[in-house]
Design a protein around this motif. Structure first.
Motif, PDB file in Angstrom:
ATOM      1  N   GLY A 144       0.801  -1.225   0.000  1.00 34.29           N
ATOM      2  CA  GLY A 144       0.000   0.000   0.000  1.00 34.29           C
ATOM      3  C   GLY A 144       0.827   1.264   0.000  1.00 34.29           C
ATOM      4  N   GLY A 145       2.117   1.139   0.290  1.00 33.45           N
ATOM      5  CA  GLY A 145       3.004   2.296   0.275  1.00 33.45           C
ATOM      6  C   GLY A 145       3.521   2.566  -1.124  1.00 33.45           C
ATOM      7  N   ILE A 146       4.402   3.549  -1.222  1.00 35.06           N
ATOM      8  CA  ILE A 146       4.971   3.880  -2.526  1.00 35.06           C
ATOM      9  C   ILE A 146       6.492   3.819  -2.488  1.00 35.06           C
ATOM     10  CG2 ILE A 146       3.025   5.306  -3.288  1.00 35.06           C
ATOM     11  CD1 ILE A 146       4.874   7.775  -2.657  1.00 35.06           C
ATOM     12  N   LEU A 147       7.041   3.494  -3.634  1.00 29.46           N
ATOM     13  CA  LEU A 147       8.468   3.586  -3.916  1.00 29.46           C
ATOM     14  C   LEU A 147       8.614   4.555  -5.079  1.00 29.46           C
ATOM     15  CD1 LEU A 147       9.448  -0.207  -3.906  1.00 29.46           C
ATOM     16  CD2 LEU A 147      10.234   1.509  -2.273  1.00 29.46           C
ATOM     17  N   THR A 148       9.699   5.289  -5.112  1.00 28.62           N
ATOM     18  CA  THR A 148       9.939   6.196  -6.225  1.00 28.62           C
ATOM     19  C   THR A 148      11.181   5.729  -6.967  1.00 28.62           C
ATOM     20  OG1 THR A 148       8.967   8.031  -4.996  1.00 28.62           O
ATOM     21  CG2 THR A 148      10.316   8.592  -6.908  1.00 28.62           C
ATOM     22  N   ALA A 149      11.000   5.425  -8.246  1.00 24.39           N
ATOM     23  CA  ALA A 149      12.114   4.999  -9.086  1.00 24.39           C
ATOM     24  C   ALA A 149      12.664   6.216  -9.825  1.00 24.39           C
ATOM     25  CB  ALA A 149      11.654   3.941 -10.080  1.00 24.39           C
ATOM     26  N   SER A 150      13.984   6.283  -9.910  1.00 26.67           N
ATOM     27  CA  SER A 150      14.640   7.345 -10.660  1.00 26.67           C
ATOM     28  C   SER A 150      15.963   6.786 -11.186  1.00 26.67           C
ATOM     29  CB  SER A 150      14.858   8.589  -9.784  1.00 26.67           C
ATOM     30  OG  SER A 150      15.623   8.268  -8.644  1.00 26.67           O
ATOM     31  N   LEU A 151      16.663   7.610 -11.948  1.00 29.02           N
ATOM     32  CA  LEU A 151      17.947   7.185 -12.504  1.00 29.02           C
ATOM     33  C   LEU A 151      19.079   7.959 -11.848  1.00 29.02           C
ATOM     34  CD1 LEU A 151      17.033   7.067 -16.307  1.00 29.02           C
ATOM     35  CD2 LEU A 151      17.429   5.120 -14.809  1.00 29.02           C
ATOM     36  N   LYS A 152      20.159   7.247 -11.545  1.00 25.19           N
ATOM     37  CA  LYS A 152      21.362   7.888 -11.015  1.00 25.19           C
ATOM     38  C   LYS A 152      22.557   7.169 -11.621  1.00 25.19           C
ATOM     39  CE  LYS A 152      23.841   9.130  -6.831  1.00 25.19           C
ATOM     40  NZ  LYS A 152      23.906   9.021  -5.380  1.00 25.19           N
ATOM     41  N   ASP A 153      23.389   7.906 -12.310  1.00 22.69           N
ATOM     42  CA  ASP A 153      24.573   7.335 -12.960  1.00 22.69           C
ATOM     43  C   ASP A 153      24.205   6.160 -13.859  1.00 22.69           C
ATOM     44  OD1 ASP A 153      26.181   9.197 -11.577  1.00 22.69           O
ATOM     45  OD2 ASP A 153      26.383   7.833  -9.860  1.00 22.69           O
ATOM     46  N   GLY A 154      23.085   6.266 -14.550  1.00 21.57           N
ATOM     47  CA  GLY A 154      22.657   5.242 -15.490  1.00 21.57           C
ATOM     48  C   GLY A 154      22.001   4.025 -14.870  1.00 21.57           C
ATOM     49  N   LYS A 155      21.823   4.025 -13.549  1.00 22.88           N
ATOM     50  CA  LYS A 155      21.194   2.885 -12.870  1.00 22.88           C
ATOM     51  C   LYS A 155      19.868   3.319 -12.263  1.00 22.88           C
ATOM     52  CE  LYS A 155      25.485   0.588 -11.760  1.00 22.88           C
ATOM     53  NZ  LYS A 155      26.251  -0.120 -10.770  1.00 22.88           N
ATOM     54  N   VAL A 156      18.932   2.364 -12.200  1.00 25.15           N
ATOM     55  CA  VAL A 156      17.653   2.644 -11.564  1.00 25.15           C
ATOM     56  C   VAL A 156      17.833   2.523 -10.053  1.00 25.15           C
ATOM     57  CG1 VAL A 156      15.253   1.893 -11.267  1.00 25.15           C
ATOM     58  CG2 VAL A 156      16.313   1.837 -13.540  1.00 25.15           C
ATOM     59  N   ILE A 157      17.389   3.551  -9.362  1.00 23.95           N
ATOM     60  CA  ILE A 157      17.403   3.507  -7.906  1.00 23.95           C
ATOM     61  C   ILE A 157      15.970   3.622  -7.404  1.00 23.95           C
ATOM     62  CG2 ILE A 157      19.745   4.424  -7.678  1.00 23.95           C
ATOM     63  CD1 ILE A 157      18.441   7.114  -6.849  1.00 23.95           C
ATOM     64  N   LEU A 158      15.735   3.032  -6.253  1.00 20.87           N
ATOM     65  CA  LEU A 158      14.438   3.116  -5.586  1.00 20.87           C
ATOM     66  C   LEU A 158      14.625   3.919  -4.314  1.00 20.87           C
ATOM     67  CD1 LEU A 158      13.316  -0.628  -5.806  1.00 20.87           C
ATOM     68  CD2 LEU A 158      12.629   1.253  -7.307  1.00 20.87           C
ATOM     69  N   THR A 159      13.703   4.838  -4.073  1.00 25.59           N
ATOM     70  CA  THR A 159      13.722   5.602  -2.834  1.00 25.59           C
ATOM     71  C   THR A 159      12.453   5.263  -2.070  1.00 25.59           C
ATOM     72  OG1 THR A 159      14.925   7.375  -3.954  1.00 25.59           O
ATOM     73  CG2 THR A 159      13.899   7.918  -1.838  1.00 25.59           C
ATOM     74  N   ASP A 160      12.619   4.825  -0.815  1.00 22.90           N
ATOM     75  CA  ASP A 160      11.443   4.488  -0.010  1.00 22.90           C
ATOM     76  C   ASP A 160      10.872   5.746   0.642  1.00 22.90           C
ATOM     77  OD1 ASP A 160      12.929   4.961   2.367  1.00 22.90           O
ATOM     78  OD2 ASP A 160      13.348   2.841   2.684  1.00 22.90           O
ATOM     79  N   VAL A 161       9.779   5.601   1.367  1.00 26.52           N
ATOM     80  CA  VAL A 161       9.105   6.757   1.966  1.00 26.52           C
ATOM     81  C   VAL A 161       9.938   7.420   3.052  1.00 26.52           C
ATOM     82  CG1 VAL A 161       6.758   6.025   1.395  1.00 26.52           C
ATOM     83  CG2 VAL A 161       7.800   5.258   3.538  1.00 26.52           C
ATOM     84  N   LYS A 162      10.957   6.737   3.533  1.00 33.35           N
ATOM     85  CA  LYS A 162      11.827   7.306   4.568  1.00 33.35           C
ATOM     86  C   LYS A 162      13.058   7.986   3.967  1.00 33.35           C
ATOM     87  CE  LYS A 162      10.320   4.078   8.079  1.00 33.35           C
ATOM     88  NZ  LYS A 162      10.694   3.174   9.150  1.00 33.35           N
ATOM     89  N   GLY A 163      13.171   7.929   2.631  1.00 38.69           N
ATOM     90  CA  GLY A 163      14.315   8.549   1.967  1.00 38.69           C
ATOM     91  C   GLY A 163      15.505   7.624   1.760  1.00 38.69           C
ATOM     92  N   ASN A 164      15.388   6.360   2.171  1.00 39.55           N
ATOM     93  CA  ASN A 164      16.462   5.388   1.954  1.00 39.55           C
ATOM     94  C   ASN A 164      16.514   5.010   0.472  1.00 39.55           C
ATOM     95  OD1 ASN A 164      17.060   5.103   4.791  1.00 39.55           O
ATOM     96  ND2 ASN A 164      15.152   3.949   4.940  1.00 39.55           N
ATOM     97  N   ILE A 165      17.719   4.762  -0.008  1.00 38.16           N
ATOM     98  CA  ILE A 165      17.913   4.469  -1.426  1.00 38.16           C
ATOM     99  C   ILE A 165      18.463   3.064  -1.613  1.00 38.16           C
ATOM    100  CG2 ILE A 165      19.260   5.100  -3.465  1.00 38.16           C
ATOM    101  CD1 ILE A 165      19.087   7.998  -2.535  1.00 38.16           C
ATOM    102  N   SER A 166      17.955   2.383  -2.645  1.00 40.56           N
ATOM    103  CA  SER A 166      18.439   1.069  -3.031  1.00 40.56           C
ATOM    104  C   SER A 166      18.663   1.074  -4.545  1.00 40.56           C
ATOM    105  CB  SER A 166      17.407  -0.002  -2.667  1.00 40.56           C
ATOM    106  OG  SER A 166      17.896  -1.280  -3.011  1.00 40.56           O
ATOM    107  N   THR A 167      19.738   0.443  -4.971  1.00 39.43           N
ATOM    108  CA  THR A 167      20.050   0.368  -6.399  1.00 39.43           C
ATOM    109  C   THR A 167      19.669  -1.007  -6.925  1.00 39.43           C
ATOM    110  OG1 THR A 167      21.915   1.877  -6.082  1.00 39.43           O
ATOM    111  CG2 THR A 167      21.913   0.568  -8.098  1.00 39.43           C
ATOM    112  N   ILE A 168      19.073  -1.020  -8.100  1.00 41.23           N
ATOM    113  CA  ILE A 168      18.770  -2.296  -8.760  1.00 41.23           C
ATOM    114  C   ILE A 168      20.077  -2.804  -9.354  1.00 41.23           C
ATOM    115  CG2 ILE A 168      17.490  -3.454 -10.585  1.00 41.23           C
ATOM    116  CD1 ILE A 168      15.213  -1.475 -10.116  1.00 41.23           C
ATOM    117  N   VAL A 169      20.498  -3.998  -8.932  1.00 38.77           N
ATOM    118  CA  VAL A 169      21.785  -4.543  -9.355  1.00 38.77           C
ATOM    119  C   VAL A 169      21.665  -5.655 -10.394  1.00 38.77           C
ATOM    120  CG1 VAL A 169      23.020  -3.837  -7.259  1.00 38.77           C
ATOM    121  CG2 VAL A 169      21.870  -6.061  -7.315  1.00 38.77           C
ATOM    122  N   ILE A 170      20.510  -6.274 -10.486  1.00 38.98           N
ATOM    123  CA  ILE A 170      20.226  -7.276 -11.518  1.00 38.98           C
ATOM    124  C   ILE A 170      18.789  -7.040 -11.968  1.00 38.98           C
ATOM    125  CG2 ILE A 170      20.065  -9.731 -12.112  1.00 38.98           C
ATOM    126  CD1 ILE A 170      21.868 -10.326  -9.695  1.00 38.98           C
TER     127      ILE A 170
END
Length: 180
Positions: free
Chosen positions: A134-160
């Motif tokens: 029910g929450g949201i994630l925000t996907a964006s691009l950084k240095d050519g990679k897709v990153i996800l930002t959670d509602v708390k501002g934490n960032i995760s990079t998609i590696v595969i």
């Protein structure tokens, strides 16, 4: 500088890199008929995630028809959490919290990497994704990679990306994202 003394270290780095590449390649192959859970179970990089999915009783859900997109944290992602967090989450009394965290990594529908990147580009650099939790994630691009930002501002990079399963697709991420 005597390069000979660095050869064992260089060889170790090369072997680790090659074994990582092999396991990532293996993750994308031979998944015909395998559900998201089957794919995760068959790869040692997801053993912590699999234990969590079992503890939360989500195996049946993630084995159902779907389709689902799963942003699957690798084992190293879980190791970034404060010490004792995973063990605590796996306790029966924390099942609701564990379920909320895991379903925050799942999206209804199948979103392959090219579709996610297109959505980011079509939406001024940010693609807001509603999760099964029910929450949201925000996907964006950084240095050519897709990153996800959670509602708390934490960032995760998609590696595969784009690990196909019979009921959706898996994108491996390097950090656990957290719901509100």
């Amino acid at each position: 500088m005597n390069i000979k003394k660095f050869i064992p270290a260089i060889l170790a780095i090369v072997l680790i890199t090659l074994s990582s590449f092999t396991s990532n390649t293996d993750l994308k192959e031979n998944n015909s008929g395998k559900t998201i859970v089957d794919v995760a179970v068959s790869n040692e990089n997801f053993s912590t995630l699999v234990a969590a999915v079992k503890a939360a009783n989500l195996v049946e859900v993630l084995s159902s028809e779907g389709p689902f997109t799963v942003f699957a944290p690798v084992n190293d992602a879980f190791s970034k959490l404060p010490e004792g967090t995973v063990a605590s989450l796996l306790k029966p009394e924390n099942k609701d919290l564990l379920t909320a965290i895991l379903t925050y990594h799942v999206v209804a529908g199948k979103f392959v990497a090219k579709d996610v990147i297109k959505a980011i580009n079509d939406n001024n650099g940010k693609f807001v994704i509603k999760t099964v939790q029910g929450g949201i994630l925000t996907a964006s691009l950084k240095d050519g990679k897709v990153i996800l930002t959670d509602v708390k501002g934490n960032i995760s990079t998609i590696v595969i990306t784009d690990v196909e399963a019979s009921n959706g697709v898996i994108h491996a991420i390097d950090s656990v994202v957290m719901p509100e």
